[in-house]
Structures are given as structure tokens and as C-alpha cells.
Design a protein around this motif. Structure first.
Motif, PDB file in Angstrom:
ATOM      1  N   ILE A 182       0.836  -1.193   0.000  1.00  0.00           N
ATOM      2  CA  ILE A 182       0.000   0.000   0.000  1.00  0.00           C
ATOM      3  C   ILE A 182       0.874   1.248   0.000  1.00  0.00           C
ATOM      4  N   SER A 183       0.558   2.185  -0.881  1.00  0.00           N
ATOM      5  CA  SER A 183       1.193   3.500  -0.854  1.00  0.00           C
ATOM      6  C   SER A 183       0.290   4.439  -0.066  1.00  0.00           C
ATOM      7  N   ALA A 184       0.843   5.050   0.980  1.00  0.00           N
ATOM      8  CA  ALA A 184       0.068   5.942   1.841  1.00  0.00           C
ATOM      9  C   ALA A 184       0.578   7.367   1.703  1.00  0.00           C
ATOM     10  N   LEU A 185      -0.324   8.293   1.417  1.00  0.00           N
ATOM     11  CA  LEU A 185       0.030   9.702   1.345  1.00  0.00           C
ATOM     12  C   LEU A 185      -0.141  10.310   2.736  1.00  0.00           C
ATOM     13  N   ASP A 186       0.958  10.771   3.304  1.00  0.00           N
ATOM     14  CA  ASP A 186       0.966  11.285   4.671  1.00  0.00           C
ATOM     15  C   ASP A 186       0.677  12.785   4.679  1.00  0.00           C
ATOM     16  N   ILE A 187      -0.557  13.133   5.027  1.00  0.00           N
ATOM     17  CA  ILE A 187      -0.894  14.551   5.221  1.00  0.00           C
ATOM     18  C   ILE A 187      -1.205  14.808   6.699  1.00  0.00           C
ATOM     19  N   GLY A 188      -0.634  13.926   7.550  1.00  0.00           N
ATOM     20  CA  GLY A 188      -0.808  14.039   8.994  1.00  0.00           C
ATOM     21  C   GLY A 188      -1.165  12.712   9.620  1.00  0.00           C
ATOM     22  N   ILE A 189      -0.547  11.638   9.149  1.00  0.00           N
ATOM     23  CA  ILE A 189      -0.973  10.278   9.478  1.00  0.00           C
ATOM     24  C   ILE A 189      -0.725   9.906  10.939  1.00  0.00           C
ATOM     25  N   LYS A 190      -1.634   9.121  11.499  1.00  0.00           N
ATOM     26  CA  LYS A 190      -1.488   8.589  12.853  1.00  0.00           C
ATOM     27  C   LYS A 190      -0.854   7.195  12.794  1.00  0.00           C
ATOM     28  N   LYS A 191      -0.046   6.898  13.783  1.00  0.00           N
ATOM     29  CA  LYS A 191       0.655   5.614  13.814  1.00  0.00           C
ATOM     30  C   LYS A 191      -0.296   4.432  13.857  1.00  0.00           C
ATOM     31  N   ASN A 192      -1.438   4.602  14.532  1.00  0.00           N
ATOM     32  CA  ASN A 192      -2.324   3.458  14.681  1.00  0.00           C
ATOM     33  C   ASN A 192      -3.010   3.079  13.370  1.00  0.00           C
ATOM     34  N   ILE A 193      -3.098   4.014  12.445  1.00  0.00           N
ATOM     35  CA  ILE A 193      -3.598   3.665  11.114  1.00  0.00           C
ATOM     36  C   ILE A 193      -2.635   2.687  10.459  1.00  0.00           C
ATOM     37  N   LEU A 194      -1.362   2.992  10.534  1.00  0.00           N
ATOM     38  CA  LEU A 194      -0.349   2.128   9.935  1.00  0.00           C
ATOM     39  C   LEU A 194      -0.296   0.771  10.634  1.00  0.00           C
ATOM     40  N   ARG A 195      -0.484   0.776  11.953  1.00  0.00           N
ATOM     41  CA  ARG A 195      -0.508  -0.496  12.682  1.00  0.00           C
ATOM     42  C   ARG A 195      -1.690  -1.349  12.244  1.00  0.00           C
ATOM     43  N   ASN A 196      -2.844  -0.715  12.028  1.00  0.00           N
ATOM     44  CA  ASN A 196      -4.025  -1.461  11.601  1.00  0.00           C
ATOM     45  C   ASN A 196      -3.863  -2.054  10.217  1.00  0.00           C
ATOM     46  N   LEU A 197      -3.206  -1.350   9.329  1.00  0.00           N
ATOM     47  CA  LEU A 197      -2.961  -1.887   7.992  1.00  0.00           C
ATOM     48  C   LEU A 197      -1.921  -2.999   8.031  1.00  0.00           C
ATOM     49  N   ALA A 198      -0.861  -2.793   8.807  1.00  0.00           N
ATOM     50  CA  ALA A 198       0.220  -3.774   8.871  1.00  0.00           C
ATOM     51  C   ALA A 198      -0.249  -5.093   9.486  1.00  0.00           C
ATOM     52  N   LYS A 199      -1.095  -5.025  10.508  1.00  0.00           N
ATOM     53  CA  LYS A 199      -1.534  -6.257  11.165  1.00  0.00           C
ATOM     54  C   LYS A 199      -2.526  -7.041  10.311  1.00  0.00           C
ATOM     55  N   ARG A 200      -2.974  -6.418   9.231  1.00  0.00           N
ATOM     56  CA  ARG A 200      -3.849  -7.110   8.278  1.00  0.00           C
ATOM     57  C   ARG A 200      -3.071  -7.604   7.062  1.00  0.00           C
ATOM     58  N   GLY A 201      -1.764  -7.676   7.216  1.00  0.00           N
ATOM     59  CA  GLY A 201      -0.938  -8.271   6.171  1.00  0.00           C
ATOM     60  C   GLY A 201      -0.511  -7.324   5.066  1.00  0.00           C
TER      61      GLY A 201
END
Length: 372
Positions: A182-201
């Protein structure tokens, strides 16, 4: 610290209204748009949420600091609020796994904070009169100078702040051998968003706010994500263009909060500054697709125009806020694109809406299956 030894402090609103309090021990002055959060817990995550950049936070919970701080409970690389206004500030804390007290953490980040303010009266005033700029200071004898300083603070409307909180260089999160990229555009991203995506593979590459579509595409991702963030969405021309390109190619796209607004703008739907934003962890939302209610975590001062959304033949409203009927979620018809105005990753907040991450991953897998 004894109450009687603490220095006086004040909150000065843009309309000249003043509320008095006490310094928590960090002298100085700070400015920003004043807002309030109704959450009863999760203050550390709130203070480090990039979406709050440039804002003075009023905590409606009467006690702040009572459970200290923990290095693992942050949503970015540091404190993002401009200052804190609270009723009771706890100089001591009682939690086994805390790393220290809130005052020392504020000193480390040079954050001005004031307490002993009548926050019930202050929040009531903001609710009636709307969001406005404010200044907090321990320099209570120089109100004339503070008024001049406050007059120079720019309005949040029209203010681009994503550049202040976005990463400067791309970085990776997750397992590089994951099946989904996944390519994520960071315009103020929270860490827990990334954790939720990562834990889903998912293996995520996070890109700076001004990255082009070709930059994001170079990762050869299976899906795209546009994050939350601070400020007015309309100045984010580059991010809006990125959304347009992704949508034109019918690629899987998910947006949260500011990302939701960017997607709406890419479809010709305007945004507006709210009288008071939604900030708290108990906001009721109805999923129009399932008929179910969700209790959600929210943090935004702008919203998308509902009338324009309803009139757009390419867009469907999927979620509505039950307090004021503002648009809380959309999907693009005949496109693999959806977004929500609230925070399914919570942190802090309920987990009612985590299914949206599953939905995004499912969308990506469906496309991958077709292509294979």
C-alpha cells in the motif's frame, strides 16, 4: 507543586473574552485555534495526533495527567497541539506501566499548559460562539500586547498545515514480504492507522504530503491510502490531484478524515469550516449500507457539503453523523474508492469501525484476484 505557589495564567479569545487559571509550571505564551475534546481518556494520543497541529486543546474531562504518560501511547513523533487548557492538572500519577508524569513530558516538549480554568464555562462559550483563535499565557499583566499578538494569528480557514506534520522522506511499515503493498500519502498520518494496515498483512510505504501520483505508483502498490491531518483541505492541490489520478485509474483507495475531504474535493464537492468541529470518542454514526449504528472517534473542524454530495451522480453517502446529519462517509459509484470522516483506528476510542480496514484489504484482494 502547591496550588498557592503557582503563577496566574489566562485564556484570551479572539473576541476579547478572557478566562483565568493557573500555570502548571511552564511559563510562556502560545496561540492557535481553540477547540475541545470530549474524550474521558486517551489524552496522550490526543496531544500527539497530527490533526491537532496549530490548535489549543481544551480538555472537557476534569482530570488530566492522573495516569501519567507512556512512550508507547503516542500517535506521532511528538506533541502536536499548541497548548493545553484544563480544569485539574495532576502532578502525580498512579499507573504501573507509566514512564513518567505529564508535566515533565510537557517540559520536554516545551508545551505551555494552564489549569484551574472553568472549562465547563469555556466550552459552553465556544459551543455558542464557534471556533476561534485564542492565546494562552502566563503574562497576565500584558493583555494589550497579547491582543496584538493574537490578531496576527492566521485563521484556520484557508490554512495549509499538512506540510508542517508530514514526513520529509518516505519510510516503510510492516513486513516487506507481505502479500499486499500500500502507498500511503501522509498529510498528517497517525501511527495506529499504519498499525491497523500492517496487522492485516500489508506492507506500507509512506510518502510526503507533496508526493505525486507517479511517486506513489513507483512502489507498485496494490492499493492507495490518503491519511488524516490538520488544517483546511482546499489548499492541498497536490493531494487532490493524486486522488484524481488514482480514481481515474479505478485503483483501490481509502481515505480517512482529511483524506476523506481530499477525495470529496477531487470529485467537485466543496468543503466548509464547521461552527464547531467534532472532537471526541463517543460520536454516533449510522452506516446507511447496513443500518447499524457505530460509536466513533472523531477529530475534524471541516466537513464536506452534503447537498453537493447528494447531487453528485458519481458519489453515494454511506455514513451520516447522527448529531448533526453531516456526511460521515462516502463511496464512489462504480469505483473501488471509499472514505470516512471519522477515525476507525480510534486510539483513543471505540473499535466499532475497524471493519473499514478489513473492507479496504478485501477490496485490494478482489482486484489482485481479478488481475491474476
Amino acid at each position: 507543586m502547591k496550588y498557592q505557589t503557582r503563577k496566574k495564567a489566562l485564556v484570551l479569545l479572539a473576541d476579547g473574552t478572557i478566562f483565568y487559571g493557573k500555570s502548571v509550571g511552564i511559563e510562556g505564551t502560545s496561540t492557535g485555534e481553540i477547540c475541545f475534546n470530549t474524550g474521558m481518556t486517551g489524552y496522550q494520543e490526543i496531544f500527539t495526533d497530527p490533526s491537532y497541529f496549530g490548535q489549543l486543546m481544551v480538555a472537557t474531562n476534569a482530570h488530566i495527567g492522573n495516569y501519567g504518560v507512556n512512550d508507547n501511547e503516542v500517535e506521532s513523533d511528538g506533541i502536536k497541539i499548541s497548548g493545553l487548557i484544563c480544569r485539574n492538572f495532576s502532578f502525580t500519577h498512579s499507573r504501573v506501566d507509566s514512564n513518567g508524569n505529564l508535566k515533565d513530558w510537557f517540559i520536554k516538549h516545551n508545551l505551555v499548559a494552564i489549569s484551574d480554568v472553568d472549562t465547563r464555562a469555556l466550552v459552553s462559550y465556544i459551543r455558542d460562539n464557534g471556533a476561534m483563535n485564542a492565546i494562552i499565557s502566563t503574562d497576565v499583566d500584558n493583555i494589550g500586547m497579547l491582543k496584538k499578538q493574537l490578531a496576527e494569528v492566521p485563521s484556520m480557514e484557508g490554512l495549509e498545515l499538512a506540510s508542517k506534520v508530514s514526513t520529509k522522506e518516505p519510510y516503510f511499515v510492516g513486513d516487506e514480504n507481505a502479500d499486499i503493498k500500500i502507498s500511503a500519502l501522509d498529510i498528517g498520518i497517525k501511527k495506529n492507522i499504519l498499525r491497523n494496515l500492517a496487522k492485516r498483512g500489508a506492507y506500507i510505504k509512506v510518502f510526503p504530503y507533496n508526493s505525486s501520483f507517479s511517486d506513489l505508483e513507483s512502489f507498485n502498490p496494490d492499493g492507495y491510502f490518503i491519511s488524516n491531518g490538520p488544517g483546511d483541505p482546499e489548499p492541498l492541490i497536490e493531494a487532490i490531484e493524486v486522488a484524481k489520478e488514482i480514481i481515474k485509474r479505478d485503483l483501490p483507495l481509502f481515505g480517512i478524515c482529511l483524506g476523506h475531504q481530499v477525495i470529496a474535493l477531487s470529485q467537485g464537492i466543496s468543503t466548509y469550516k464547521m461552527h464547531n468541529g467534532h472532537r471526541g470518542i463517543n460520536h454516533p454514526v449510522k452506516n446507511l449500507l447496513t443500518g447499524k449504528g457505530e460509536i466513533t472517534s472523531q477529530n475534524h473542524g471541516f466537513a464536506i457539503n452534503r447537498e453537493e454530495t447528494e447531487a453528485n451522480d458519481n458519489v453515494a453517502i454511506t455514513h451520516v453523523h447522527l448529531n448533526d446529519h453531516t456526511v460521515a462517509g462516502i463511496r464512489l459509484k462504480n469505483k473501488n474508492v471509499f472514505s470516512v470522516q471519522y477515525h476507525p483506528e480510534a486510539s483513543p476510542g471505540p473499535h466499532d469501525s475497524e471493519y473499514l480496514f478489513d473492507q479496504f484489504i478485501s477490496n485490494i484482494k478482489s482486484v489482485k484476484k481479478v488481475l491474476s
